[in-house]
Design a protein around this motif. Structure first.
Motif, short mmCIF file in Angstrom:
data_model
loop_
_atom_site.label_atom_id
_atom_site.label_comp_id
_atom_site.label_asym_id
_atom_site.label_seq_id
_atom_site.Cartn_x
_atom_site.Cartn_y
_atom_site.Cartn_z
N ALA A 237 50.08 35.53 33.85
CA ALA A 237 49.75 34.98 35.28
C ALA A 237 47.92 34.78 35.61
CB ALA A 237 50.57 36.37 36.65
N TRP A 238 47.30 36.43 34.58
CA TRP A 238 45.90 36.55 34.76
C TRP A 238 45.38 35.30 34.26
CZ3 TRP A 238 43.05 37.49 30.44
CH2 TRP A 238 41.84 37.91 30.35
N LEU A 239 46.10 34.53 33.15
CA LEU A 239 45.26 33.00 32.56
C LEU A 239 45.69 31.99 33.22
CD1 LEU A 239 46.09 34.21 28.47
CD2 LEU A 239 43.87 34.07 29.89
N ILE A 240 46.18 31.87 34.29
CA ILE A 240 46.69 30.49 34.72
C ILE A 240 45.89 30.71 36.02
CG2 ILE A 240 48.62 29.49 36.44
CD1 ILE A 240 49.22 28.32 34.11
N THR A 241 45.74 32.48 36.52
CA THR A 241 44.65 31.58 37.53
C THR A 241 43.18 31.92 37.09
OG1 THR A 241 45.83 33.98 38.68
CG2 THR A 241 43.38 33.71 39.50
N ILE A 242 42.50 31.90 36.00
CA ILE A 242 41.44 31.85 35.18
C ILE A 242 41.56 30.48 35.45
CG2 ILE A 242 40.28 31.63 33.05
CD1 ILE A 242 40.92 34.56 33.02
N LEU A 243 42.35 29.73 34.69
CA LEU A 243 42.80 28.20 34.56
C LEU A 243 42.61 27.12 35.67
CD1 LEU A 243 44.84 26.10 31.82
CD2 LEU A 243 44.80 25.49 33.98
#
Length: 189
Positions: free
Chosen positions: A77-83
């Protein structure tokens, strides 16, 4: 070890050990979620090169702030937010030529049957026609495999709002399918 000024300096072994642990954690993270991030990025931009750049920039930012990730279970979820933020930055930095999506061919990675390819194209077209408020939660669930709670966290929404939007997105797709089937039935009937 003591410096010339009488202060203790960190042991070189400790620093290299910390760096090695950070690298191991980072590599495990990349290995675990790279495919999901790429699929989501590709869906957002429909361009393989841009999707690869988005994922690369996402992982670069993740490396820089990896210490801020406290719960490895929240990494996806953290990486999707960054993306998502990287994708938004793309539009802040550059003006793109607009293209009619119906005229752009999306390359297929697998040799699919003609029927399966037609079904996939139908689904892509109808999902892309959904309002963003319905499309984005659906893509996060279908492509990202996120739960309603995780989607709510990513999109900064209430879980009930997310569940309602997912329900409505599916109903809109179902209605579109029924209309197409009815139209085919009348034409062949």
């Amino acid at each position: 070890m003591i410096s010339l000024f009488g202060r203790k300096q960190p042991e070189a072994d400790s620093v290299s050990s910390d760096m090695a642990l950070k690298q191991q954690r980072y590599h495990a993270l990349v290995y675990a979620v790279h495919g999901d991030l790429f699929r989501y990025a590709y869906w957002l931009c429909r361009d393989r090169q841009v999707a690869e750049d988005l994922v690369q920039e996402t992982f670069l930012r993740a490396w820089k702030s990896l210490d801020s990730l406290k719960d490895d279970n929240a990494a996806k979820a953290w990486l999707i937010t960054i993306l998502r933020r990287e994708n938004a930055r793309r539009f802040e930095r550059k003006q793109f030529d607009l293209v009619d999506l119906d005229t752009v061919a999306v390359p297929d990675q697998h040799a699919l049957s003609l029927e399966q390819g037609m079904e996939n194209e139908w689904l892509r077209r109808h999902i892309s026609e959904l309002a963003e408020e319905y499309r984005e939660p659906l893509l996060l669930q279908v492509l990202g495999g996120f739960s309603g709670e995780e989607i709510a966290e990513i999109l900064n929404l209430n879980k009930n709002t997310v569940m309602t939007r997912l329900f409505r997105a599916r109903n809109k797709l179902k209605d579109a399918l029924e209309k197409d089937l009815q139209a085919r039935g009348h034409n062949h009937g």
